[in-house]
Design a protein around this motif. Structure first.
Motif, PDB file in Angstrom:
ATOM      1  N   PRO A 133       5.589  -0.622  -9.804  1.00 50.66           N
ATOM      2  CA  PRO A 133       6.480   0.741  -9.938  1.00 50.66           C
ATOM      3  C   PRO A 133       6.194   1.622  -8.846  1.00 50.66           C
ATOM      4  O   PRO A 133       5.089   2.054  -8.399  1.00 50.66           O
ATOM      5  N   LEU A 134       7.106   2.501  -8.652  1.00 48.43           N
ATOM      6  CA  LEU A 134       7.141   3.405  -7.504  1.00 48.43           C
ATOM      7  C   LEU A 134       8.179   4.649  -7.798  1.00 48.43           C
ATOM      8  O   LEU A 134       9.188   4.325  -7.827  1.00 48.43           O
ATOM      9  N   ASN A 135       7.731   5.688  -8.025  1.00 50.87           N
ATOM     10  CA  ASN A 135       8.584   6.782  -8.221  1.00 50.87           C
ATOM     11  C   ASN A 135       9.298   7.095  -6.903  1.00 50.87           C
ATOM     12  O   ASN A 135       8.773   7.306  -5.734  1.00 50.87           O
ATOM     13  N   SER A 136      10.716   7.193  -6.841  1.00 51.83           N
ATOM     14  CA  SER A 136      11.309   7.536  -5.810  1.00 51.83           C
ATOM     15  C   SER A 136      11.081   8.801  -5.088  1.00 51.83           C
ATOM     16  O   SER A 136      11.191   8.998  -3.788  1.00 51.83           O
ATOM     17  N   GLY A 137      10.634   9.837  -5.744  1.00 45.62           N
ATOM     18  CA  GLY A 137      10.079  11.064  -5.224  1.00 45.62           C
ATOM     19  C   GLY A 137       8.972  10.864  -3.990  1.00 45.62           C
ATOM     20  O   GLY A 137       8.737  11.785  -3.214  1.00 45.62           O
ATOM     21  N   SER A 138       8.247   9.861  -4.269  1.00 45.73           N
ATOM     22  CA  SER A 138       7.194   9.554  -3.382  1.00 45.73           C
ATOM     23  C   SER A 138       7.459   8.491  -2.299  1.00 45.73           C
ATOM     24  O   SER A 138       6.547   8.548  -1.053  1.00 45.73           O
ATOM     25  N   ILE A 139       8.772   8.154  -2.055  1.00 45.00           N
ATOM     26  CA  ILE A 139       9.112   7.318  -0.873  1.00 45.00           C
ATOM     27  C   ILE A 139       9.417   8.271   0.165  1.00 45.00           C
ATOM     28  O   ILE A 139       9.988   9.288   0.194  1.00 45.00           O
ATOM     29  N   THR A 140       8.897   8.122   1.495  1.00 47.34           N
ATOM     30  CA  THR A 140       8.980   8.869   2.680  1.00 47.34           C
ATOM     31  C   THR A 140       9.455   7.561   3.780  1.00 47.34           C
ATOM     32  O   THR A 140       9.809   6.708   3.440  1.00 47.34           O
ATOM     33  N   GLU A 141       9.558   8.413   4.946  1.00 47.21           N
ATOM     34  CA  GLU A 141      10.169   7.715   6.056  1.00 47.21           C
ATOM     35  C   GLU A 141       9.330   6.484   6.522  1.00 47.21           C
ATOM     36  O   GLU A 141       9.449   5.688   7.104  1.00 47.21           O
ATOM     37  N   GLU A 142       8.005   6.624   5.966  1.00 49.37           N
ATOM     38  CA  GLU A 142       6.865   5.673   6.276  1.00 49.37           C
ATOM     39  C   GLU A 142       7.280   4.537   5.641  1.00 49.37           C
ATOM     40  O   GLU A 142       6.889   3.334   6.059  1.00 49.37           O
ATOM     41  N   ILE A 143       8.165   4.217   4.694  1.00 43.48           N
ATOM     42  CA  ILE A 143       8.711   3.049   4.033  1.00 43.48           C
ATOM     43  C   ILE A 143       9.085   2.103   5.442  1.00 43.48           C
ATOM     44  O   ILE A 143       9.214   0.963   5.223  1.00 43.48           O
ATOM     45  N   ASN A 144       9.958   2.659   6.474  1.00 45.90           N
ATOM     46  CA  ASN A 144      10.451   1.859   7.417  1.00 45.90           C
ATOM     47  C   ASN A 144       9.346   1.039   8.240  1.00 45.90           C
ATOM     48  O   ASN A 144       9.641  -0.252   8.835  1.00 45.90           O
ATOM     49  N   THR A 145       7.928   1.749   8.048  1.00 43.60           N
ATOM     50  CA  THR A 145       6.927   0.996   8.936  1.00 43.60           C
ATOM     51  C   THR A 145       6.501  -0.464   8.191  1.00 43.60           C
ATOM     52  O   THR A 145       6.086  -1.510   8.637  1.00 43.60           O
ATOM     53  N   LEU A 146       6.644  -0.140   6.829  1.00 48.32           N
ATOM     54  CA  LEU A 146       6.394  -1.640   5.828  1.00 48.32           C
ATOM     55  C   LEU A 146       7.506  -2.494   6.125  1.00 48.32           C
ATOM     56  O   LEU A 146       7.512  -3.687   6.387  1.00 48.32           O
ATOM     57  N   LEU A 147       8.763  -2.143   6.250  1.00 46.31           N
ATOM     58  CA  LEU A 147       9.906  -3.068   6.463  1.00 46.31           C
ATOM     59  C   LEU A 147       9.900  -3.786   7.778  1.00 46.31           C
ATOM     60  O   LEU A 147      10.128  -4.797   7.989  1.00 46.31           O
ATOM     61  N   ALA A 148       9.592  -3.036   8.805  1.00 42.96           N
ATOM     62  CA  ALA A 148       9.519  -3.513  10.348  1.00 42.96           C
ATOM     63  C   ALA A 148       8.353  -4.634  10.156  1.00 42.96           C
ATOM     64  O   ALA A 148       8.443  -5.372  10.836  1.00 42.96           O
ATOM     65  N   PHE A 149       7.151  -4.035   9.564  1.00 44.65           N
ATOM     66  CA  PHE A 149       6.154  -5.001   9.652  1.00 44.65           C
ATOM     67  C   PHE A 149       6.386  -6.273   8.769  1.00 44.65           C
ATOM     68  O   PHE A 149       5.989  -7.333   9.421  1.00 44.65           O
ATOM     69  N   LYS A 150       6.896  -6.217   7.772  1.00 46.81           N
ATOM     70  CA  LYS A 150       7.346  -7.442   6.886  1.00 46.81           C
ATOM     71  C   LYS A 150       8.302  -8.328   7.810  1.00 46.81           C
ATOM     72  O   LYS A 150       8.113  -9.491   7.698  1.00 46.81           O
ATOM     73  N   LYS A 151       9.396  -7.792   8.668  1.00 51.21           N
ATOM     74  CA  LYS A 151      10.156  -8.533   9.533  1.00 51.21           C
ATOM     75  C   LYS A 151       9.198  -9.142  10.652  1.00 51.21           C
ATOM     76  O   LYS A 151       9.607 -10.442  11.063  1.00 51.21           O
ATOM     77  N   LYS A 152       8.457  -8.408  11.262  1.00 54.64           N
ATOM     78  CA  LYS A 152       7.328  -8.950  12.417  1.00 54.64           C
ATOM     79  C   LYS A 152       6.755 -10.379  11.832  1.00 54.64           C
ATOM     80  O   LYS A 152       6.590 -11.364  12.569  1.00 54.64           O
ATOM     81  N   ILE A 153       6.135 -10.027  10.778  1.00 53.56           N
ATOM     82  CA  ILE A 153       5.130 -11.267  10.548  1.00 53.56           C
ATOM     83  C   ILE A 153       6.176 -12.662   9.999  1.00 53.56           C
ATOM     84  O   ILE A 153       5.599 -13.721  10.229  1.00 53.56           O
ATOM     85  N   SER A 154       7.323 -12.118   9.595  1.00 60.76           N
ATOM     86  CA  SER A 154       8.035 -13.221   8.760  1.00 60.76           C
ATOM     87  C   SER A 154       8.454 -14.132  10.383  1.00 60.76           C
ATOM     88  O   SER A 154       8.618 -15.268  10.371  1.00 60.76           O
ATOM     89  N   GLU A 155       8.592 -13.322  11.512  1.00 61.77           N
ATOM     90  CA  GLU A 155       9.278 -13.871  12.591  1.00 61.77           C
ATOM     91  C   GLU A 155       7.891 -14.711  13.181  1.00 61.77           C
ATOM     92  O   GLU A 155       8.232 -15.443  14.080  1.00 61.77           O
ATOM     93  N   LEU A 156       7.010 -14.553  13.151  1.00 58.36           N
ATOM     94  CA  LEU A 156       5.703 -14.981  13.574  1.00 58.36           C
ATOM     95  C   LEU A 156       5.426 -16.240  12.760  1.00 58.36           C
ATOM     96  O   LEU A 156       4.551 -16.849  13.041  1.00 58.36           O
ATOM     97  N   GLY A 157       6.199 -16.370  11.628  1.00 61.88           N
ATOM     98  CA  GLY A 157       5.794 -17.501  10.982  1.00 61.88           C
ATOM     99  C   GLY A 157       4.670 -17.210   9.669  1.00 61.88           C
ATOM    100  O   GLY A 157       4.220 -18.284   9.092  1.00 61.88           O
ATOM    101  N   HIS A 158       4.413 -16.137   9.833  1.00 57.93           N
ATOM    102  CA  HIS A 158       3.285 -15.901   8.964  1.00 57.93           C
ATOM    103  C   HIS A 158       3.751 -15.177   7.326  1.00 57.93           C
ATOM    104  O   HIS A 158       4.169 -13.868   7.469  1.00 57.93           O
TER     105      HIS A 158
END
Length: 569
Positions: A111-136
């Motif tokens: 669980p995550l409080n919406s107030g604690s979400i910052t723009e840094e969440i984009n680094t997580l989304l980009a990284f997930k996409k990256k490793i998916s493309e690597l087949g990892h």
């Protein structure tokens, strides 16, 4: 004894410091277990470098350490820091060149409080996409205990290859390197996803709408993650309560990198998912038989009595074939005595229990899966066959998407002057994924009471329900703890008369014994003031109601009937 040191590099952002600290303690305990095998786990993490190395050289030392490690473990939650990303990149490049270290990525799902979400969440989304493309593919962990369980399982499977590498293992490394350079499409879950979405569309408007859109855009939508990922969420959310949890686990395994360990886990969870769905059906039928004993004069044939009694007394958890046999017997009792099924669709489903049906063939196939610890000959084709068999089982039980499950945590009574009394229910919705942004904890204010400490199965309104307690229990509710810890009854210990339950999250055993807290003449007011005794009383309630259900269903009285205290609850 000369110890073989296995180096583990632990990488994560600062937000997961608590998890890292707990994990380090876990590794210390693992060393107590593994040193007898001549193994020592050395853990490296960023705090160890701070006092000895200047800031300008810190990251270079990180990268050098990574190259010398056997395993790189990366933990992520809401962001991916610059250094953590570089650590992964370094490890991945070294892996492609040398076949080591092994890289395990774990993403925390909490669980995550919406107030604690910052723009840094984009680094997580980009990284997930990256490793998916690597087949990892990523692995999800729900908390520190779940992380430790998954890590231990993976570690035990790869230790032989690290300790005593032979030619066959070197060949495996070479094959993995080739696979890393030329990624092979991961086809796990594709058959299950497509067929189940087609099957549940008549019950699920979400599935129907999805198929309309996805089929228009791609005929092979199940092979593309942008379509298959939301489809899997629809399936897991749609299937009743704990079955959705089991399906999410299976789908998460399907996304892991190809390995013998993955094949083993996938086969094991295909079989486990079939077992859990059969158990749920049997628990529902037995619970209804127990309730019907109050006003229905049904009769069991001698062979039916024996099978029901074995359910309550067996010292070993039933396998798939044993559960199918129990299910056949229970359904025959309902038909023979013209009783109403707790799940109305079971009346029509009963034809699937005739010899030669696809359902029975699929159950037999899943029973035949050999997942003994010493067996390492699993292949991807074995997984595909098991996935097809599980899909067949679920297709025949697709009507379960009409049902939901909740765990009743507590009930409060309210009655103001000159008003009707009301009841405040605190309950947990089962099967809801945290990342769906749906609150699992609920409160309801109603005019009618409901069973306490109950796990309810229902269709429509949960106030019109079937209580599965004590065959399905929420240990956290009994212990006054937050969240839900759902356990299925597994077996009866005939030595001390205790009961064994299986925690669905990690399949660990939870043993419940009668503490004898409640005795004739006990002062309940005094007992309720003692938190430990009150807790023991609630667990004793499981034990006593289980025995009461046995007597009601089978008609067989225990030898120790004179000690029965179920009438006090």
């Amino acid at each position: 004894m000369l110890l073989k040191t296995i180096k583990i590099f632990l990488a994560s952002s600062s937000e997961l410091k608590a998890d890292r600290d707990e994990f380090r303690i876990f590794i210390s305990r693992e060393n107590d277990r593994l040193h007898k095998q001549g193994i020592y786990l050395e853990i490296l993490q960023w705090e160890y470098f701070l006092d000895a190395i200047s800031d300008t050289r810190l990251q270079n030392e990180y990268n050098k350490a990574i190259g010398e490690c056997d395993i790189v473990l990366c933990l992520f939650f809401t962001k991916v820091g610059k250094y953590t990303a570089e650590e992964f990149d370094t490890a991945y490049q070294v892996f492609k060149n040398t076949g080591k270290p092994q890289i395990w990525t774990y993403f925390k799902d909490a669980p995550l409080n919406s107030g604690s979400i910052t723009e840094e969440i984009n680094t997580l989304l980009a990284f997930k996409k990256k490793i998916s493309e690597l087949g990892h593919f990523k692995t999800v962990y729900t908390g520190i205990d779940n992380l430790k369980y998954q890590f231990k399982s993976q570690l035990d499977d790869i230790l032989p290859g690290i300790i005593m590498p032979d030619e066959s293992l070197q060949k495996t490394v070479a094959e993995v390197k080739t696979s890393a350079d030329e990624p092979k499409r991961n086809s796990f879950n594709e058959i299950l996803t497509r067929r189940l979405m087609e099957g549940i569309r008549i019950y699920s408007p979400r599935a129907e709408k999805f198929l309309e859109n996805a089929s228009r855009m791609a005929t092979d939508w199940e092979t593309q993650s942008r379509f298959s990922d939301p489809a899997k969420e629809i399936i897991a959310f749609s299937f009743v309560g704990v079955l959705g949890i089991q399906l999410r686990k299976l789908m998460a395994i399907g996304k892991e990198e190809s390995s013998v360990n993955k094949f083993k886990k996938y086969l094991e969870n295909c079989q486990l998912t079939a077992k859990r769905i059969l158990q749920l059906l049997c628990f529902s039928l037995i619970s209804k038989l127990w309730d019907d004993r109050r006003d229905k004069n049904y009769v069991l044939a001698p062979d039916q009595t024996i099978i029901c009694r074995n359910f309550f007394e067996d010292e070993f958890e039933l396998d798939v074939n044993g559960l199918v046999s129990l299910l056949k017997t229970l359904i025959s009792i309902f038909i023979d005595n013209e009783l109403d099924f707790p799940i109305t669709e079971l009346n029509e489903f009963s034809t699937n229990l005739h010899a030669g049906s696809d359902f029975l063939k699929a159950c037999s196939g899943l029973q035949a899966v050999n997942i003994l610890p010493g067996n390492s000959s699993f292949t991807e084709s074995d997984c595909t066959e098991a996935e097809i068999q599980l899909t067949t089982v679920l297709e025949n039980l697709k009507f379960l998407v009409n049902y939901r499950m909740v765990s009743i945590k507590s009930i409060g009574y309210f009655e103001m002057r000159n008003t009707k009394p009301h009841y405040l229910y605190n309950y947990t919705v089962l099967g809801v994924d945290n990342k769906s942004n749906v609150n699992q904890e609920r409160v309801n204010y109603a005019e009618t009471p409901i069973n306490t400490d109950a796990v309810l199965l229902y269709k429509g309104s949960y106030q019109q329900n079937l209580n599965l307690f004590p065959f399905v229990i929420d240990v956290n509710a009994l212990a006054f703890e937050g969240g839900a810890k759902i356990c299925f009854y597994a077996s009866h210990n005939n030595t001390d008369e205790s009961l064994n339950y299986i925690f669905l999250e990690d399949n660990s055993v939870v043993n419940i014994a009668n503490t004898g807290t409640v005795k004739p003449g006990v002062d309940f007011n005094e007992l309720l003031l003692d938190p430990k005794k009150f807790r023991d009383m609630r667990f004793d309630n499981v034990f006593n109601l289980f025995n009461e259900a046995k007597r009601a269903v089978t008609g067989i009285e225990d030898d120790d009937k004179e000690d029965d205290l179920s009438h006090l609850f």
